[in-house]
Design a protein around this motif. Structure first.
Motif, PDB file in Angstrom:
ATOM      1  N   PHE A 250      -7.379   8.775  -1.894  1.00 52.02           N
ATOM      2  CA  PHE A 250      -7.851   9.099  -3.240  1.00 52.02           C
ATOM      3  C   PHE A 250      -7.116  10.318  -3.802  1.00 52.02           C
ATOM      4  O   PHE A 250      -6.657  10.314  -4.954  1.00 52.02           O
ATOM      5  N   GLU A 251      -7.003  11.369  -2.994  1.00 54.57           N
ATOM      6  CA  GLU A 251      -6.366  12.598  -3.469  1.00 54.57           C
ATOM      7  C   GLU A 251      -4.896  12.362  -3.810  1.00 54.57           C
ATOM      8  O   GLU A 251      -4.380  12.923  -4.791  1.00 54.57           O
TER       9      GLU A 251
ATOM     10  N   ALA B 279      -4.862  10.457  -7.101  1.00 60.05           N
ATOM     11  CA  ALA B 279      -5.241  11.365  -8.186  1.00 60.05           C
ATOM     12  C   ALA B 279      -4.096  12.308  -8.544  1.00 60.05           C
ATOM     13  O   ALA B 279      -3.912  12.672  -9.718  1.00 60.05           O
TER      14      ALA B 279
ATOM     15  N   MET C 185     -13.246   5.197  -8.260  1.00 59.74           N
ATOM     16  CA  MET C 185     -12.892   5.418  -6.854  1.00 59.74           C
ATOM     17  C   MET C 185     -13.768   6.501  -6.236  1.00 59.74           C
ATOM     18  O   MET C 185     -14.229   6.382  -5.100  1.00 59.74           O
ATOM     19  N   ARG C 186     -13.999   7.568  -7.015  1.00 58.01           N
ATOM     20  CA  ARG C 186     -14.832   8.666  -6.525  1.00 58.01           C
ATOM     21  C   ARG C 186     -16.256   8.189  -6.245  1.00 58.01           C
ATOM     22  O   ARG C 186     -16.882   8.591  -5.254  1.00 58.01           O
TER      23      ARG C 186
ATOM     24  N   LYS D 293      -1.046  11.478  -8.352  1.00 59.97           N
ATOM     25  CA  LYS D 293       0.055  10.592  -8.768  1.00 59.97           C
ATOM     26  C   LYS D 293       1.250  10.700  -7.825  1.00 59.97           C
ATOM     27  O   LYS D 293       2.419  10.627  -8.231  1.00 59.97           O
TER      28      LYS D 293
ATOM     29  N   ASP E  66     -10.316   5.121 -13.763  1.00 63.22           N
ATOM     30  CA  ASP E  66     -10.072   4.543 -12.439  1.00 63.22           C
ATOM     31  C   ASP E  66     -10.474   5.523 -11.337  1.00 63.22           C
ATOM     32  O   ASP E  66     -11.122   5.147 -10.351  1.00 63.22           O
ATOM     33  N   LEU E  67     -10.097   6.780 -11.518  1.00 63.67           N
ATOM     34  CA  LEU E  67     -10.416   7.797 -10.512  1.00 63.67           C
ATOM     35  C   LEU E  67     -11.925   8.015 -10.413  1.00 63.67           C
ATOM     36  O   LEU E  67     -12.453   8.257  -9.326  1.00 63.67           O
ATOM     37  N   LYS E  68     -12.596   7.904 -11.536  1.00 59.06           N
ATOM     38  CA  LYS E  68     -14.053   8.046 -11.538  1.00 59.06           C
ATOM     39  C   LYS E  68     -14.701   6.943 -10.699  1.00 59.06           C
ATOM     40  O   LYS E  68     -15.630   7.200  -9.923  1.00 59.06           O
TER      41      LYS E  68
ATOM     42  N   ALA F 268      -2.914   5.053 -12.245  1.00 57.82           N
ATOM     43  CA  ALA F 268      -4.332   5.420 -12.278  1.00 57.82           C
ATOM     44  C   ALA F 268      -4.693   6.194 -13.543  1.00 57.82           C
ATOM     45  O   ALA F 268      -3.960   7.080 -13.989  1.00 57.82           O
TER      46      ALA F 268
END
Length: 292
Positions: A252-253, A256, A177-178, A258, A173-175, A169
């Motif tokens: 998600f957490e 994030a 997903m958020r 990893k 990518d995290l943005k 990620a």
């Protein structure tokens, strides 16, 4: 009658697009003829407007042509028919075992019978419609055993996809997903089941893209329509959507952070809880049918 009323509402969203597409087609045809005459008069392709430049012309000036290629391809009427029917099936407007009468669908959607037949063939490929000889198309009955098998495959593949995604990620990518989580949370607060299902699909699409395993992605994509059908039934249970939001946040957490193992466990737990909820919805539906 309720099904017919619900779908007839969608009729106007298809027909104007059809007429608009026809007008756009006529305009493009006229522009194309004008371009041919222009070429003959000037003896060169250099004066052709960029909107009708051929692929061969684009290759001569790739940078400039790519920057000027602003043409938008509207959805075809056929695509809209498939989407509307898929949406109706997933949301339960047609029930498992219901026959789909072509004449009725033509009247509901305001389109031709050949268009309906082509749409039904597309939905048959997604296993949302069964076309039975001498009986015609109908909504297949998704048995409890079949649903269990789908959830088992989901747990294996989505768990592995989350594990790999945690290793790969990026901040972008995290943005994404958020943003999908935020859309899901908003839909939960608004009790908007359609957006709940679409936002969940989007959330998982980011995970599958991040994991980079094409076999996992292709397999789950082939099950997507049936997964969404089961999601709609699972989330119909009181309180399930709120629990689902917390489970997706845990996925998600973990990604994030990893933490691959935590991501896998969270994804598997989410699927298992969805399975339990779907079973409860199945039992309730069975009880209602018996009472009727």
């Amino acid at each position: 009658m309720a099904c017919r009323t619900n779908i007839r509402i969608l009729r106007c969203s298809i027909l104007p697009t059809s007429r608009r597409c026809n007008r756009q087609s006529e305009k493009r045809q006229g522009t194309r003829h004008g371009a041919i005459a222009w070429r003959k008069m000037n003896g060169s392709r250099r004066v052709i407007p960029f909107s009708i430049v051929s692929d061969r012309d684009k290759s001569e000036k790739p940078g400039k042509m790519a920057a000027l290629n602003l043409r938008i391809s509207p959805k075809t009427v056929q695509q809209q028919i498939v989407e509307k029917l898929r949406e109706a099936i997933v949301e339960g407007m047609f029930k498992p075992g219901d026959r789909l009468v072509e004449a009725d669908l033509c009247e509901m959607l305001g389109v031709s019978r050949p268009s309906i037949r082509e749409a039904l063939r597309s939905l048959e490929a997604e296993r949302l419609v069964s076309i039975i000889p001498n009986r015609g198309p109908q909504i297949p009955v998704l048995t409890r055993d079949h649903a269990t098998e789908i959830y088992q495959v989901r747990a294996l593949l989505e768990g592995e996809a989350a594990y790999i995604a945690a290793k790969r990620a990026t901040p972008e990518d995290l943005k994404l997903m958020r943003a999908s989580l935020a859309a899901f949370g908003k839909a939960v607060r608004a009790s908007d089941m359609q957006t709940e299902v679409s936002a969940t699909s989007e959330f998982y699409s980011h995970i599958l893209r991040m994991c980079g395993n094409r076999i996992i992605e292709e397999t789950l994509h082939g099950l997507l329509a049936r997964i969404n059908f089961l999601r709609a039934h699972s989330m119909s249970q009181p309180g399930r959507a709120k629990h689902s939001l917390q489970e997706m946040k845990a996925i998600f957490e973990a990604i994030a952070a990893k933490n691959g193992n935590a991501a896998r466990n969270a994804a598997v737990r989410h699927v298992e809880n969805a399975h339990l909820s779907a079973n409860a919805a199945y039992e309730l539906s069975k009880a209602d049918d018996s009472a009727a």
